[in-house]
Scaffold this active site. Structure first.
Site, PDB file in Angstrom:
ATOM      1  N   ARG B 330       8.053  -4.021 -36.136  1.00 28.49           N
ATOM      2  CA  ARG B 330       7.368  -2.787 -35.756  1.00 28.49           C
ATOM      3  C   ARG B 330       6.508  -2.199 -36.864  1.00 28.49           C
ATOM      4  NH1 ARG B 330      12.146   0.486 -32.412  1.00 28.49           N
ATOM      5  NH2 ARG B 330      12.129  -0.963 -30.653  1.00 28.49           N
ATOM      6  N   HIS B 401       8.484   7.677 -33.296  1.00 21.68           N
ATOM      7  CA  HIS B 401       9.387   7.280 -32.226  1.00 21.68           C
ATOM      8  C   HIS B 401      10.844   7.616 -32.521  1.00 21.68           C
ATOM      9  CE1 HIS B 401      11.080   4.922 -29.048  1.00 21.68           C
ATOM     10  NE2 HIS B 401      11.651   4.066 -29.863  1.00 21.68           N
ATOM     11  N   GLU B 425      21.584  10.439 -33.413  1.00 20.11           N
ATOM     12  CA  GLU B 425      20.338  10.410 -34.192  1.00 20.11           C
ATOM     13  C   GLU B 425      20.294  11.560 -35.206  1.00 20.11           C
ATOM     14  OE1 GLU B 425      16.825   9.809 -31.771  1.00 20.11           O
ATOM     15  OE2 GLU B 425      15.489  10.060 -33.485  1.00 20.11           O
ATOM     16  N   ARG B 435      15.136   1.263 -38.114  1.00 25.12           N
ATOM     17  CA  ARG B 435      16.131   0.963 -37.095  1.00 25.12           C
ATOM     18  C   ARG B 435      15.688  -0.233 -36.256  1.00 25.12           C
ATOM     19  NH1 ARG B 435      16.658   1.915 -31.725  1.00 25.12           N
ATOM     20  NH2 ARG B 435      14.895   3.336 -31.592  1.00 25.12           N
TER      21      ARG B 435
HETATM   22  C1  LIG Z   1      10.936   6.606 -25.319  1.00 33.21           C
HETATM   23  C2  LIG Z   1      12.147   6.189 -26.090  1.00 33.21           C
HETATM   24  C3  LIG Z   1      12.756   4.973 -25.818  1.00 33.21           C
HETATM   25  C4  LIG Z   1      13.892   4.580 -26.519  1.00 33.21           C
HETATM   26  N1  LIG Z   1      14.466   3.379 -26.215  1.00 33.21           N
HETATM   27  C5  LIG Z   1      15.585   2.989 -26.884  1.00 33.21           C
HETATM   28  C6  LIG Z   1      16.229   1.763 -26.545  1.00 33.21           C
HETATM   29  O1  LIG Z   1      15.789   1.025 -25.684  1.00 33.21           O
HETATM   30  N2  LIG Z   1      17.363   1.428 -27.220  1.00 33.21           N
HETATM   31  C7  LIG Z   1      17.884   2.235 -28.187  1.00 33.21           C
HETATM   32  O2  LIG Z   1      18.927   1.890 -28.727  1.00 33.21           O
HETATM   33  N3  LIG Z   1      17.301   3.412 -28.507  1.00 33.21           N
HETATM   34  C8  LIG Z   1      16.173   3.809 -27.888  1.00 33.21           C
HETATM   35  N4  LIG Z   1      15.585   4.996 -28.219  1.00 33.21           N
HETATM   36  C9  LIG Z   1      16.244   5.901 -29.172  1.00 33.21           C
HETATM   37  C10 LIG Z   1      17.420   6.626 -28.517  1.00 33.21           C
HETATM   38  O3  LIG Z   1      17.104   6.948 -27.194  1.00 33.21           O
HETATM   39  C11 LIG Z   1      17.828   7.920 -29.223  1.00 33.21           C
HETATM   40  O4  LIG Z   1      17.896   7.711 -30.589  1.00 33.21           O
HETATM   41  C12 LIG Z   1      19.195   8.404 -28.760  1.00 33.21           C
HETATM   42  O5  LIG Z   1      19.259   8.448 -27.370  1.00 33.21           O
HETATM   43  C13 LIG Z   1      19.545   9.763 -29.335  1.00 33.21           C
HETATM   44  O6  LIG Z   1      20.749  10.238 -28.755  1.00 33.21           O
HETATM   45  P1  LIG Z   1      21.456  11.548 -29.282  1.00 33.21           P
HETATM   46  O7  LIG Z   1      22.673  11.719 -28.467  1.00 33.21           O
HETATM   47  O8  LIG Z   1      21.640  11.459 -30.750  1.00 33.21           O
HETATM   48  O9  LIG Z   1      20.422  12.734 -29.037  1.00 33.21           O
HETATM   49  P2  LIG Z   1      19.641  13.260 -27.729  1.00 33.21           P
HETATM   50  O10 LIG Z   1      19.827  12.391 -26.563  1.00 33.21           O
HETATM   51  O11 LIG Z   1      18.261  13.561 -28.186  1.00 33.21           O
HETATM   52  O12 LIG Z   1      20.369  14.616 -27.377  1.00 33.21           O
HETATM   53  C14 LIG Z   1      20.202  15.791 -28.098  1.00 33.21           C
HETATM   54  C15 LIG Z   1      20.995  16.876 -27.427  1.00 33.21           C
HETATM   55  O13 LIG Z   1      21.047  17.981 -28.293  1.00 33.21           O
HETATM   56  C16 LIG Z   1      20.723  19.158 -27.606  1.00 33.21           C
HETATM   57  N5  LIG Z   1      20.170  20.073 -28.591  1.00 33.21           N
HETATM   58  C17 LIG Z   1      19.279  19.826 -29.579  1.00 33.21           C
HETATM   59  N6  LIG Z   1      19.075  20.919 -30.321  1.00 33.21           N
HETATM   60  C18 LIG Z   1      19.844  21.885 -29.806  1.00 33.21           C
HETATM   61  C19 LIG Z   1      20.071  23.244 -30.131  1.00 33.21           C
HETATM   62  N7  LIG Z   1      19.478  23.820 -31.168  1.00 33.21           N
HETATM   63  N8  LIG Z   1      20.938  23.954 -29.346  1.00 33.21           N
HETATM   64  C20 LIG Z   1      21.567  23.385 -28.286  1.00 33.21           C
HETATM   65  N9  LIG Z   1      21.396  22.100 -27.953  1.00 33.21           N
HETATM   66  C21 LIG Z   1      20.548  21.364 -28.698  1.00 33.21           C
HETATM   67  C22 LIG Z   1      19.806  18.742 -26.496  1.00 33.21           C
HETATM   68  O14 LIG Z   1      19.875  19.682 -25.461  1.00 33.21           O
HETATM   69  C23 LIG Z   1      20.435  17.402 -26.111  1.00 33.21           C
HETATM   70  O15 LIG Z   1      21.504  17.633 -25.218  1.00 33.21           O
HETATM   71  C24 LIG Z   1      14.428   5.403 -27.530  1.00 33.21           C
HETATM   72  C25 LIG Z   1      13.816   6.617 -27.802  1.00 33.21           C
HETATM   73  C26 LIG Z   1      12.667   6.999 -27.117  1.00 33.21           C
HETATM   74  C27 LIG Z   1      11.992   8.269 -27.506  1.00 33.21           C
END
Ligand SMILES: Cc1cc2nc3c(=O)[nH]c(=O)nc-3n(C[C@H](O)[C@H](O)[C@H](O)COP(=O)(O)OP(=O)(O)OC[C@H]3O[C@@H](n4cnc5c(N)ncnc54)[C@H](O)[C@@H]3O)c2cc1C
Ligand code: FES
Lengths: 249, 637
Positions: B330, B401, B425, B435
C-alpha cells in the site's frame, strides 16, 4: 444545476413542523445528495441560521444512518440506493425536490429529518441473537453450513437497519426488518436451538412497539436499499405459526 | 513517569497463558459489584461490553450514533485474518505473527503481536457460533482468500460486508446483555472528558446529544474503544463522525499518546471530484490484481484515456518495481501515485488521479470474468463517478484510511493512567508503523472478546468495588470544564462553520504530514496549525443553542480537538527522522529513492505526554526489542 428544495423543518419532537423552501443555483451533478445538503447547510451556518439536521455517518450505504423521504420515496428515486449513495446526476436542472423525515408512529421525530429508531434495536434485544457464551465456541469448521444456506443467511443479514421498510409501508410495519433478522439466524444450524423462542420474542416486541401490522403491500421490498426479499416474511410467518403451536419454549 | 509495558516473562508462545494464570481473578460473586464504562460500540467496544456483561460485571456502554450497530466498523469490506490454516497452505500462528511484525516495519511489540495471532483462532470460532454468515465452500466449510499481498489464504470474509457482519455479531451479543440488564446502553451520547482522581480514572463526562444535558458517570474502570483519527485529514475513508475527541481528552488528562504520526494512506480510493467533497470511498485493494496502473508519459495530456496509445503510457509501477509491479504494498503504491501527480502527470479534471485500467484483463479473460470478480465494485464506482469502468479506466488516488497511532497501552491494554484502558483502533499496540490488510478487525475483536476481559479483572481485583466517590472534587471540576468549553464554543458567534476550519486543517496535514514528509514542511505545519486554531476560536459560527440536538456544536468540539491533535501529529513526525512503514521521510531514503528505516536511532515507540496548553509535549520512549523477527529492509524491486 439549479434545484429548489422543500425541506421539512421541525424544532423538536413537540413543535409543529413545516416545509421550508431553499434555492440552490450551483449544484454539480457529481455531488452526492448529502453533499448537496452540506452545501446548503454551509451557507445557512455562515449566515448564522440553523442548518438542517439530518442523520448520516458512513456515506457508503452501509451504516444505515441516513434516512429521508426524497420526493415521497424512502432514500429517493434510485432503486437499491441509500440517500447517501444517491448523486445529483439523478436529477435534472430546474427540479424541485421534497425532503421529509421517515414518517411512522414507531419513529418519533427528534428534529428536522432526524427520527428515533431505537424501537428497531429493542426488537433485536428481545431475541435477535444466538446465545453462545464467549470462549465456549467449538472449532468453526465443526459446524458445516451448506453454501446455499450460508448465502441465504447472508442475503437476510445484509439488512442495514435504516428503517426504510417501515417508512415506506402504509401501515408503518417493521415486518421486513424483523423477518430479515429472524431469517438470518433461523436458517443457520447454529440458530436452531432458539428458533422458536426467538421468533416469538421478536414478534412480541415488534407488536409492543408502535409498528403497524403487515398487510402484504410489498412497498418495503421496493424501498429496501439492500434489496431484502419479502420471501423472508413468509419464513417468519411459518416459523411463528409453528412456534405458536408448539409447547416447548 | 517511566513506561512499563508489563510484558510477561517466558518464551513468547507461553507469555499469554502464563499471564492469564498469574493474573488475579475477581471472585465471581463479587463481579456484580464492579461497574465498568465502555465508550464505543464498534468491534472492540461492543465485544468488550458483551463479554463483561456475560462475566457478570455491570456495564454502561456509550456511542454517539443513534444505535450501537452503526459504529464505523460496519464499513469494513475486505475480511478478517486468522491463522486457522484451513487451506493447508502452510499458515500458522507463527507465520501470522511474523508477517504482522514485518508488515508493521519493526515498530510493534513482538509479545502483543504474538498474542494477537494466537487469539485469531478463537475469534473465528466465536463469530461462526454467533451466526456470522461467513463465505462457505460447497462442502460447508469456511472459505478463505488471500488478501493484501499475503502468501497464504487466511482471510475470512462475508461477501464485501465483513465488518458489517462481524459488528452485527458483536451487536447481537451486546443486545443480549442489554436485554438481561447487565449492560445499559447510552446511544446518542458523546464522551467529552475522562475524570481522573489521584492518577486513577474514575469516570467520564458526557453530553446527551438530544437534550444537550452534560452529566458524569462513575465506574471502577473506564475503557475507551473510540476508533481511529483518520479524519484529522478531513477527507478520509472513515465515516463522517470518526474523531479523536475521546483519546485527545484522555491525553489531556494524563494518558500518553503513542506514535500519532503513524497513519496509513490507502492507494485505491475514488479521487476527489470537487470542493464540496465530504469523504472518500475506498475501492478494494483486490482490484490491483487485474488492473494496470498508469499515467500519460506527457505532462498535462488531456486526451481521453482510450485515445492514448500504449507507447505513450507510463506504467510506472511495472517499470519501477519489475518483480511486484502493480501489487507493491500500500505505502509504495500510494507514494508513487502522489509523486506522479505532483510531477504534473495526474489525470482527471483535478490532476489528482492515476488510471487503474482493466482493458488488458478484459481482453485476456473476457468481460464476464471481470464482472464476476469485481461486479459490485464496478457498479459502486459507476454510481459515484458516472463512468463505466468496463469502457474507460478507473481513476484512483490515495486517501487516509487507518491510524496505527493511538493511546499508549501496556500488555494489559491499560494506559499509563490507572483504570483507563484503550482497545481497538483507539490504542497503538499491534500494527507498528503499518497495518496489514484484514488485521484491524482481528485486533478489535481480539482486544474486546479475549484480552481485556482477563486483564481488566487483574486490575479490578486490586481495587475495592464502588470506592469511587461522587463527591470527589475531580467530578465537579470535569463537568464544569466541559460545560464551560461548550458555552465558549457556542458564544463565539463568528462567520465560519466547523467544516471550514476542518478542511483547512486537513489540507495542511495532508500536504505536510501525509505520505511523505520533510523537516521543512513539518515545521511549516507546526507554525500554521496554531494560527488556524486561533482563527477557529475567534471566527467559528454555531447557530442554535447547546440544549438541543445541535450537529454543528458536535462537529465544532471534534474539530477543536483535531486542531490540537494535528499539531502533535506533526511534532511526532518531525522527531521521527526516518522513513518507516506507511510514511516516507524525504531526508531518509536509499540511493534508489526507497524508504530507509533507521533502526539504530528510531527503534522505539514515541509516547507523548501533555504538558499544558501552549506548552511543548514531552517525548517518552519505549525501546523495542526483536528476539524473533530480525529487522530487515523491505525491497520490492
Ligand atoms: C472503508 C474501510 C474499510 C475497512 N476494511 C477493513 C477490512 O477489510 N479489514 C480490516 O481488518 N479492517 C478494515 N478497516 C479498518 C477497521 O474497520 C477499523 O480499524 C475497525 O473497525 C475499528 O474498530 P473500533 O471498534 O476500534 O472502532 P469503531 O468501529 O470506529 O467504533 C468507534 C466507536 O466509538 C464511539 N465513539 C467515538 N468517540 C466517541 C465519543 N467521544 N463518545 C462516545 N462514543 C464515541 C463511536 O460511536 C463508535 O461506537 C477498514 C476501514 C475503513 C475505513
Ligand atoms: S450514511 Fe451510512 S448508509 Fe447512508
Amino acid at each position: 444545476m439549479k434545484i429548489t428544495l422543500h425541506i421539512w423543518r421541525q424544532k423538536d419532537s413537540k413543535s409543529k413542523g413545516f416545509l421550508e423552501k431553499h434555492l440552490l443555483d450551483n449544484v454539480s451533478p457529481h455531488m452526492s445528495f448529502l453533499e448537496m445538503l452540506d452545501v446548503l447547510n454551509e451557507s445557512l451556518v455562515s449566515g448564522g441560521k440553523e442548518p438542517v439536521a439530518f442523520e448520516h455517518d458512513c456515506r457508503e450505504g452501509i451504516c444505515g444512518s441516513c434516512s429521508m423521504m426524497i420526493n415521497g420515496c424512502a432514500h429517493g428515486p434510485q432503486a437499491k440506493t441509500t440517500a447517501c449513495q444517491l448523486h445529483m446526476r439523478s436529477f435534472k436542472d430546474g427540479d424541485s425536490i421534497y425532503i421529509e423525515p421517515w414518517r411512522a408512529k414507531a419513529f418519533p421525530i427528534i428534529k428536522d429529518l432526524v427520527v428515533d429508531r431505537n424501537s428497531l434495536d429493542r426488537i433485536v434485544e428481545a431475541g435477535g441473537y444466538i446465545s453462545v457464551s464467549i470462549g465456549a465456541a467449538p472449532d468453526a469448521n465443526s459446524i458445516p453450513v451448506s453454501k446455499n444456506i450460508a448465502d441465504t443467511a447472508m442475503d437476510a443479514a445484509a439488512c442495514i437497519g435504516c428503517g426504510a421498510c417501515v417508512a415506506a409501508c402504509p401501515n408503518g410495519s417493521a415486518m421486513l426488518f424483523t423477518a430479515a433478522k429472524v431469517a438470518h439466524l433461523n436458517v443457520l444450524p447454529q440458530g436452531q436451538p432458539e428458533r422458536k423462542t426467538r421468533v416469538k420474542a421478536m414478534v412480541k416486541q415488534m407488536d409492543e412497539e408502535l409498528f403497524g401490522g403487515c398487510t402484504n403491500h410489498g412497498e418495503c421490498q421496493e424501498a429496501c436499499p439492500k434489496g431484502i426479499s419479502i420471501d423472508f416474511i413468509g419464513l417468519l410467518n411459518r416459523d411463528y405459526l409453528k412456534a405458536s403451536f408448539s409447547r416447548d419454549e | 513517569m517511566t513506561l512499563n509495558s508489563n510484558i510477561p516473562d517466558g518464551p513468547i508462545e507461553k507469555k499469554w497463558d502464563n499471564h492469564k494464570f498469574n493474573t488475579k481473578l475477581v471472585n465471581p460473586a463479587n463481579k456484580r459489584k464492579y461497574n465498568i464504562i465502555v465508550v464505543g460500540t464498534g468491534l472492540a467496544g461492543a465485544s468488550a461490553s458483551a463479554t463483561f456483561g456475560e462475566l457478570g460485571y455491570n456495564v454502561k456502554a456509550f456511542c454517539f450514533q443513534d444505535s450501537p450497530r452503526r459504529a464505523h466498523s460496519i464499513a469494513a469490506q475486505g475480511g478478517i485474518n486468522a491463522a486457522k490454516n484451513y487451506q493447508n497452505d502452510g499458515d500458522s500462528v507463527y507465520r501470522l505473527f511474523y508477517d504482522t511484525v514485518k508488515g508493521g516495519d519493526f515498530r510493534s511489540r513482538e509479545a502483543n503481536v504474538y498474542r494477537l495471532a494466537q487469539i485469531s483462532l478463537n475469534i473465528i470460532d466465536q463469530c461462526a457460533a454467533q451466526g456470522v454468515p461467513f463465505a462457505r465452500e460447497y462442502g460447508g466449510t469456511l472459505a478463505n482468500r488471500s488478501f493484501g499481498g499475503a502468501q497464504v489464504s487466511r482471510t475470512f470474509y462475508a461477501r464485501g460486508q465483513t465488518g458489517q457482519q462481524l459488528l452485527l455479531g458483536a451487536y447481537q451479543a451486546l443486545s443480549r446483555q442489554i436485554h438481561k440488564k447487565k449492560v445499559t446502553m447510552f446511544p446518542r451520547t458523546e464522551m467529552l472528558d475522562v475524570i481522573v482522581s489521584n492518577g486513577r480514572a474514575i469516570g467520564i463526562v458526557v453530553r446527551d446529544l438530544v437534550t444537550g444535558e452534560i452529566s458524569s458517570h462513575l465506574a471502577d474502570a473506564v475503557v475507551l474503544a473510540t476508533g481511529g483519527y483518520s479524519n484529522a485529514y478531513f477527507l478520509s475513508t472513515n465515516a463522517m463522525g470518526c474523531n479523536v475527541t475521546a483519546g485527545w481528552r484522555a491525553h489531556k488528562k494524563g494518558a500518553y499518546f503513542a506514535n500519532p504520526c503513524y497513519t496509513q494512506i490507502h492507494p485505491t480510493c475514488i479521487p476527489v471530484s470537487g470542493e464540496y467533497q465530504s469523504k472518500l470511498t475506498l475501492m478494494s485493494e483486490s482490484l490491483r490484481n487485474d488492473g494496470r496502473i498508469w499515467v500519460p508519459k506527457e505532462k498535462g495530456d488531456k486526451r481521453p484515456a482510450n485515445e492514448i496509445p500504449d507507447e505513450e503510457r507510463d506504467y510506472y509501477l511495472e517499470t519501477r518495481y519489475p518483480s511486484f509491479g502493480n501489487l507493491v504494498p500500500r505505502d509504495v503504491a500510494s507514494r508513487n501515485a502522489k509523486e506522479r501527480c505532483d510531477a504534473g502527470y495526474g489525470v482527471g479534471e483535478t490532476g489528482l488521479g492515476v488510471y487503474l485500467d482493466f482493458r488488458d484483463s478484459i481482453k485476456r479473460l473476457g468481460e464476464q470474468a471481470i464482472r464476476e470478480r469485481y461486479g459490485n465494485l464496478f457498479e459502486m464506482y459507476e454510481r459515484i463517478t458516472g463512468e463505466n469502468p468496463y469502457k474507460v479506466p478507473m481513476r484512483i488516488f490515495p486517501a487516509p484510511h487507518y491510524t496505527m497511532g493511538g493511546l499508549w497501552v501496556d500488555y494489559n491494554l491499560m494506559t499509563n493512567v490507572d483504570g483507563l484502558f484503550a482497545i481497538g483502533e483507539a490504542n497503538f499496540s499491534d500494527h507498528g508503523a503499518n497495518r496489514l490488510g484484514a488485521s484491524a478487525l482481528m485486533q478489535g475483536l481480539a482486544d474486546g472478546y479475549f484480552v481485556i476481559p482477563y486483564t481488566i479483572g487483574g486490575y479490578l481485583a486490586k481495587v475495592n468495588p464502588g470506592e469511587v466517590d461522587e463527591n470527589d472534587s475531580a467530578v465537579k471540576e470535569a463537568v464544569n470544564q466541559v460545560e464551560e468549553t461548550t458555552e465558549k464554543l457556542i458564544s463565539i458567534k463568528g462567520k465560519q462553520s466547523a467544516d471550514y476550519f476542518h478542511k483547512k486543517l486537513g489540507r495542511i496535514i495532508w500536504n505536510e504530514c501525509g505520505m511523505s514528509r520533510t523537516k521543512e514542511g513539518l515545521e511549516k505545519a507546526i507554525n500554521e496549525i496554531p494560527k488556524l486554531k486561533g482563527e477557529f476560536w475567534e471566527n467559528l459560527s454555531i447557530p442554535g443553542n447547546s440544549k438541543t440536538l445541535n450537529q454543528e456544536l458536535e462537529k465544532a468540539g471534534r474539530v477543536a480537538d483535531f486542531l490540537e491533535f494535528g499539531e502533535l501529529m506533526c511534532i511526532d513526525a518531525l522527531t521521527r527522522e526516518e522513513s518507516c512503514g506507511g510514511h516516507f521521510r524525504e531526508e531518509s531514503q536509499t540511493e534508489t529513492g526507497e524508504a530507509k528505516r533507521i533502526d539504530e536511532r528510531f527503534s522505539y515507540v514515541s509516547a507523548w505526554e501533555y504538558k499544558g496548553e501552549n506548552e511543548k509535549p514531552e517525548l517518552h520512549k519505549e525501546e523495542l526489542e526483536f528476539e524473533h523477527v530480525k529487522p530487515s529492509q523491505r525491497s520490492y524491486k
